[in-house]
Scaffold this motif. Sequence first.
Motif, mmCIF file in Angstrom:
data_model
loop_
_atom_site.group_PDB
_atom_site.id
_atom_site.type_symbol
_atom_site.label_atom_id
_atom_site.label_comp_id
_atom_site.label_asym_id
_atom_site.label_seq_id
_atom_site.Cartn_x
_atom_site.Cartn_y
_atom_site.Cartn_z
ATOM 1 N N SER A 12 0.849 -1.196 0.000
ATOM 2 C CA SER A 12 0.000 0.000 0.000
ATOM 3 C C SER A 12 0.879 1.239 0.000
ATOM 4 O O SER A 12 2.091 1.171 0.243
ATOM 5 C CB SER A 12 -0.921 0.021 1.234
ATOM 6 O OG SER A 12 -0.185 0.332 2.403
ATOM 7 N N ASP A 13 0.267 2.367 -0.279
ATOM 8 C CA ASP A 13 0.903 3.683 -0.138
ATOM 9 C C ASP A 13 2.244 3.762 -0.866
ATOM 10 O O ASP A 13 3.265 4.104 -0.292
ATOM 11 C CB ASP A 13 1.052 4.024 1.345
ATOM 12 C CG ASP A 13 -0.302 4.116 2.041
ATOM 13 O OD1 ASP A 13 -0.911 5.197 2.011
ATOM 14 O OD2 ASP A 13 -0.770 3.086 2.569
ATOM 15 N N VAL A 41 -3.202 -2.087 -1.923
ATOM 16 C CA VAL A 41 -4.128 -1.661 -0.871
ATOM 17 C C VAL A 41 -4.179 -0.133 -0.750
ATOM 18 O O VAL A 41 -4.061 0.434 0.335
ATOM 19 C CB VAL A 41 -3.754 -2.333 0.472
ATOM 20 C CG1 VAL A 41 -4.880 -2.180 1.487
ATOM 21 C CG2 VAL A 41 -3.485 -3.819 0.270
ATOM 22 N N GLY A 82 -7.278 4.048 -2.591
ATOM 23 C CA GLY A 82 -7.275 4.800 -1.341
ATOM 24 C C GLY A 82 -7.759 6.216 -1.560
ATOM 25 O O GLY A 82 -8.352 6.535 -2.593
ATOM 26 N N HIS A 119 -8.276 0.101 2.276
ATOM 27 C CA HIS A 119 -7.228 1.089 2.481
ATOM 28 C C HIS A 119 -7.252 1.625 3.907
ATOM 29 O O HIS A 119 -6.209 1.701 4.570
ATOM 30 C CB HIS A 119 -7.367 2.235 1.481
ATOM 31 C CG HIS A 119 -6.268 3.257 1.618
ATOM 32 N ND1 HIS A 119 -4.945 2.944 1.412
ATOM 33 C CD2 HIS A 119 -6.305 4.581 1.978
ATOM 34 C CE1 HIS A 119 -4.204 4.028 1.617
ATOM 35 N NE2 HIS A 119 -4.993 5.028 1.962
ATOM 36 N N CYS A 202 -4.718 -3.381 6.028
ATOM 37 C CA CYS A 202 -4.986 -2.028 5.540
ATOM 38 C C CYS A 202 -3.681 -1.273 5.316
ATOM 39 O O CYS A 202 -2.590 -1.844 5.374
ATOM 40 C CB CYS A 202 -5.886 -1.281 6.526
ATOM 41 S SG CYS A 202 -5.167 -1.080 8.173
ATOM 42 N N GLY A 203 -3.819 0.011 5.040
ATOM 43 C CA GLY A 203 -2.667 0.884 4.846
ATOM 44 C C GLY A 203 -2.974 2.246 5.431
ATOM 45 O O GLY A 203 -3.364 2.375 6.580
ATOM 46 N N HIS A 204 -2.802 3.287 4.632
ATOM 47 C CA HIS A 204 -3.222 4.665 4.883
ATOM 48 C C HIS A 204 -2.321 5.453 5.828
ATOM 49 O O HIS A 204 -1.929 6.564 5.498
ATOM 50 C CB HIS A 204 -4.663 4.709 5.389
ATOM 51 C CG HIS A 204 -5.184 6.103 5.587
ATOM 52 N ND1 HIS A 204 -5.232 7.022 4.549
ATOM 53 C CD2 HIS A 204 -5.664 6.751 6.677
ATOM 54 C CE1 HIS A 204 -5.729 8.151 4.995
ATOM 55 N NE2 HIS A 204 -5.981 8.018 6.291
ATOM 56 N N CYS A 221 0.146 -2.548 6.031
ATOM 57 C CA CYS A 221 1.224 -2.775 5.058
ATOM 58 C C CYS A 221 2.370 -1.775 5.178
ATOM 59 O O CYS A 221 3.471 -2.039 4.687
ATOM 60 C CB CYS A 221 0.664 -2.699 3.631
ATOM 61 S SG CYS A 221 -0.705 -3.830 3.309
ATOM 62 N N ASP A 223 4.308 1.460 3.949
ATOM 63 C CA ASP A 223 4.364 2.327 2.763
ATOM 64 C C ASP A 223 5.658 2.091 1.996
ATOM 65 O O ASP A 223 6.561 1.399 2.463
ATOM 66 C CB ASP A 223 4.274 3.794 3.184
ATOM 67 C CG ASP A 223 5.491 4.233 3.985
ATOM 68 O OD1 ASP A 223 6.447 4.742 3.372
ATOM 69 O OD2 ASP A 223 5.513 4.043 5.219
#
Length: 274
Positions: A12-13, A41, A82, A119, A202-204, A221, A223
Amino acid sequence: MNIHRVRSVFISDVHLGTRACQAERLLGFLRAYPAEYLYLVGDIVDFWAMRRDVRWTAAQNTVVQKILRRARHGEQVIFIPGNHDEALREYTGIRFGDIRLEREWVHTTAEGKRYLVLHGDEFDQVTRYHRWLAVLGDVGYTWLVHANGWLSWLRRKLGIAGYWSLAGYAKRKVKAAVSFVGDFEGSVARAVRERGLDGVICGHIHVAALRDIEGIRYVNCGDWVDSCTAIVEHHDGRLELIHWSSSEAETLDPEGLAEQLLLQQRMQSRRTAA
């Protein structure tokens, strides 16, 4: 380069389109971890930052091509947009070629555990209700990451080994940020429990994690801007948090080197034609 064949990969990210995106390191990771499932993600492309300034490198092109190639060769690729690539949420539920676009997804591991994959920005009160403040915070974070590049250069000149992140340090040490991360994680875990699932991926928030929160397996996850982390699922269903180092990223396999050279040649041809 050692190849680790796994069942699933979650990233993610990435923030493609920005100066801060560490695409070279992500390429090294993707080459080292072929999988049956690849989950993107959210915040893979940073449309927010690209409105201000576009930084798109040959390595970022290669990341996109690598993902498309994995999808064409039979890997199941699921893209969950996201907030930074939220424009793609209008198209969730359909396929773009071999890539499936979804608002969220329930992933079942090899041992039968069910994880909600999303996300996570819907659990961020600032992003959800105060978008202007979220954009301002994004600009500030981008500045910290940019400053960290100069700091890393200075550390190398002084002979200081290892990687140290100014942005990561600020996120860990600022009391308000620590409180925000805790509130976010707790909110996500409670929502997953209400849905009767075993965990969430998730991520964010750019804070990688793999732990239990009140009986719910909370997985983030991280970044590919600051920490360069990802989650992998092994064939026995075990989840692992991977921290990808800069030394591993510098090791390119022959396929990766060929991709880079081909992209450079194409870009040079286009500049010459223009």
